[in-house]
Design a protein around this motif. Structure first.
Motif, PDB file in Angstrom:
ATOM      1  N   GLY A  98       0.803  -1.226   0.000  1.00  0.00           N
ATOM      2  CA  GLY A  98       0.000   0.000   0.000  1.00  0.00           C
ATOM      3  C   GLY A  98       0.828   1.265   0.000  1.00  0.00           C
ATOM      4  O   GLY A  98       1.978   1.296   0.450  1.00  0.00           O
ATOM      5  N   GLU A  99       0.202   2.329  -0.524  1.00  0.00           N
ATOM      6  CA  GLU A  99       0.839   3.640  -0.675  1.00  0.00           C
ATOM      7  C   GLU A  99       1.406   4.169   0.648  1.00  0.00           C
ATOM      8  O   GLU A  99       2.398   4.913   0.657  1.00  0.00           O
ATOM      9  CB  GLU A  99      -0.197   4.613  -1.250  1.00  0.00           C
ATOM     10  CG  GLU A  99       0.301   5.984  -1.642  1.00  0.00           C
ATOM     11  CD  GLU A  99       1.197   6.000  -2.884  1.00  0.00           C
ATOM     12  OE1 GLU A  99       1.037   5.133  -3.761  1.00  0.00           O
ATOM     13  OE2 GLU A  99       2.060   6.897  -2.958  1.00  0.00           O
ATOM     14  N   GLY A 100       0.803   3.770   1.763  1.00  0.00           N
ATOM     15  CA  GLY A 100       1.258   4.220   3.080  1.00  0.00           C
ATOM     16  C   GLY A 100       2.706   3.877   3.360  1.00  0.00           C
ATOM     17  O   GLY A 100       3.352   4.509   4.207  1.00  0.00           O
TER      18      GLY A 100
ATOM     19  N   GLY B 180       5.464  -3.425  -6.743  1.00  0.00           N
ATOM     20  CA  GLY B 180       4.944  -2.396  -7.637  1.00  0.00           C
ATOM     21  C   GLY B 180       5.688  -1.083  -7.444  1.00  0.00           C
ATOM     22  O   GLY B 180       6.799  -1.038  -6.892  1.00  0.00           O
ATOM     23  N   GLY B 181       5.030  -0.002  -7.893  1.00  0.00           N
ATOM     24  CA  GLY B 181       5.654   1.308  -7.811  1.00  0.00           C
ATOM     25  C   GLY B 181       5.940   1.757  -6.388  1.00  0.00           C
ATOM     26  O   GLY B 181       6.901   2.504  -6.154  1.00  0.00           O
ATOM     27  N   VAL B 182       5.133   1.300  -5.443  1.00  0.00           N
ATOM     28  CA  VAL B 182       5.354   1.716  -4.059  1.00  0.00           C
ATOM     29  C   VAL B 182       6.699   1.216  -3.565  1.00  0.00           C
ATOM     30  O   VAL B 182       7.539   1.993  -3.085  1.00  0.00           O
ATOM     31  CB  VAL B 182       4.196   1.214  -3.153  1.00  0.00           C
ATOM     32  CG1 VAL B 182       4.586   1.268  -1.692  1.00  0.00           C
ATOM     33  CG2 VAL B 182       2.943   2.043  -3.411  1.00  0.00           C
ATOM     34  N   VAL B 183       6.930  -0.083  -3.710  1.00  0.00           N
ATOM     35  CA  VAL B 183       8.197  -0.648  -3.226  1.00  0.00           C
ATOM     36  C   VAL B 183       9.369  -0.163  -4.095  1.00  0.00           C
ATOM     37  O   VAL B 183      10.452   0.132  -3.579  1.00  0.00           O
ATOM     38  CB  VAL B 183       8.113  -2.187  -3.170  1.00  0.00           C
ATOM     39  CG1 VAL B 183       9.491  -2.824  -3.122  1.00  0.00           C
ATOM     40  CG2 VAL B 183       7.306  -2.605  -1.958  1.00  0.00           C
ATOM     41  N   GLY B 184       9.138  -0.025  -5.399  1.00  0.00           N
ATOM     42  CA  GLY B 184      10.208   0.470  -6.278  1.00  0.00           C
ATOM     43  C   GLY B 184      10.646   1.872  -5.899  1.00  0.00           C
ATOM     44  O   GLY B 184      11.843   2.177  -5.829  1.00  0.00           O
TER      45      GLY B 184
END
Ligand SMILES: NC(=O)c1ccc[n+]([C@@H]2O[C@H](COP(=O)([O-])OP(=O)(O)OC[C@H]3O[C@@H](n4cnc5c(N)ncnc54)[C@H](O)[C@@H]3O)[C@@H](O)[C@H]2O)c1
Ligand SMILES: [Zn+2]
Length: 362
Positions: free
Chosen positions: A73-75, A105-109
């Protein structure tokens, strides 16, 4: 399998490997660059599956692995999470010979890339994107960052990865809504850079929705190549070339903010934003009148929204205020990336507010 070389000065050039079942190659590639230890930073949704396959490949190549799991999640793109990971790296005496491998995804990247950019003034990072958004967009190009309560992506760094491994088989477990959301960015590449690719998407929409491997492979490979080419021309968003990637995004960010983060997925907001941008361009006489409907038809066939109808009423005054604050607008004037035909866009300044209101009204 396809290998796309992203050409920058030698210390920042890298390969984007696209293919099926390629996660097993990571160990060999990383050890060939001299890596002996790796911190595998994985999204909780994929750490036991794709994260583990990556860790096994690294271990098979004699690389010592430290696994780190990030809540989904984005958080997680937060100062707190970055601080937690910095702390883990410090505890493990991580130095510049240790590589970070981001799996998710983009969050972890974005988070792992930012941690790698800043820890010990920069350690290598490899991107293993497991969402469609990450494979075609966020894993490529070196933009990393985290959010602040005051806004998204307010703290960050340009930090190019040492390599990108986009395994389309990793997308099989992606929830349908997340997958389809990523297709909006794929359409964006066709609209801004490549009319042949746009026509190909029209001809292959049903297969793409069904995640047919051949079509999915072509869509990821072509999108990654188009992103790589624009990053080569404008690594740090200075010349303006990279701004084309913001097509649909000035509208999209306003929709995301006004609807409240979480109501609309980013790609859904981009889909509606592209529809607005195309109609605005046609209204200004910059785009042939039949193109907005053609773009809407493709976007709708991919299962994406083309209007705010399903989102509920958003206040036009609020949307305009958010768009005027957008990073892309100068002096609070409204500024948009608008198509002039399929495959070409331009940055257009000082757009008349009444026209934008008309477009928002549908
Ligand atoms: N750096 C850039 O250039 C750039 C570009 C675009 C977007 N972004 C950033 O990327 C983020 C959005 O990325 P995203 O759309 O990938 O979201 P995400 O990373 O939140 O992933 C979406 C969801 O899918 C789950 N997931 C990931 N891979 C999966 C898989 N293979 N199977 C099942 N579930 C999986 C995640 O846990 C999450 O719940 C935003 O923070 C945005 O700001 C950055
Ligand atoms: Zn986007």
């Amino acid at each position: 399998m396809a290998v796309i070389r992203l050409h920058l000065p030698p210390d920042r050039s890298y390969d984007i490997v696209c293919g099926r079942g390629i996660l097993g190659q990571i160990g060999g590639r990383l050890s060939a660059t001299g890596g002996r230890r790796a911190v595998v930073i994985a999204d909780a949704a994929v750490s036991a599956t794709h994260g583990r396959r990556v860790a096994e490949s690294l271990a098979d190549s004699g690389i010592q692995v430290l696994p780190v799991e990030i809540p989904a999640g984005e958080g997680s793109k937060s100062v707190a999470e970055a601080g937690r990971v910095w702390g883990l790296l410090a505890d493990q005496a991580v130095d510049r010979n240790t590589h970070v491998v981001a799996v998710g995804g983009g969050v972890v990247g974005d988070l792992a890339g930012f941690v790698a950019a800043t820890f010990a003034r920069g350690i290598p990072v490899w991107q293993v994107p497991t969402t469609l958004v990450a494979q075609v967009d966020s894993a490529i190009g070196g933009k990393t960052g985290i959010n602040l309560p005051a806004g998204k992506n307010l703290v960050g760094a340009f930090w190019q990865p040492s390599g990108v491994f986009a395994d389309i088989d990793a997308l099989a477990t992606l929830p349908h809504r997340e997958y389809v959301s990523g297709l909006a960015e794929v359409v964006k590449y066709g609209m801004i850079f490549d009319p042949d690719f746009f026509a190909w998407l029209e001809a292959n929409a049903a297969d793409l929705v069904a995640r047919s491997p051949d079509q999915l492979m072509h869509a990821v490979e072509r999108s990654a190549a188009l992103k790589a080419a624009v990053v080569e021309r404008d690594e740090r968003e200075i010349t303006g070339a990279r701004a084309a990637l913001n097509y649909g995004h000035t509208f999209a960010h306003a929709f995301e903010t006004a609807a409240g983060y979480g109501r609309l997925l980013h790609g859904e907001a981009v889909a509606i934003g592209m529809s607005c941008a195309a109609r605005l361009a046609a209204d200004m006489g910059r785009l042939a009148a039949d193109i907005p409907a053609r773009q809407d038809a493709l976007v709708a066939r991919l299962g994406l929204p083309v209007s705010l109808a399903g989102v509920g009423p958003l206040d036009a005054d609020e949307l305009l205020a958010i768009m005027a604050r957008d990073k892309k607008s100068l002096d609070r004037r409204l500024r948009f990336v608008l198509p002039s035909r399929i495959g070409a866009v331009a940055l257009v300044g000082d757009v008349d507010e009444a026209r934008v209101r008309r477009v928002l009204a549908g």
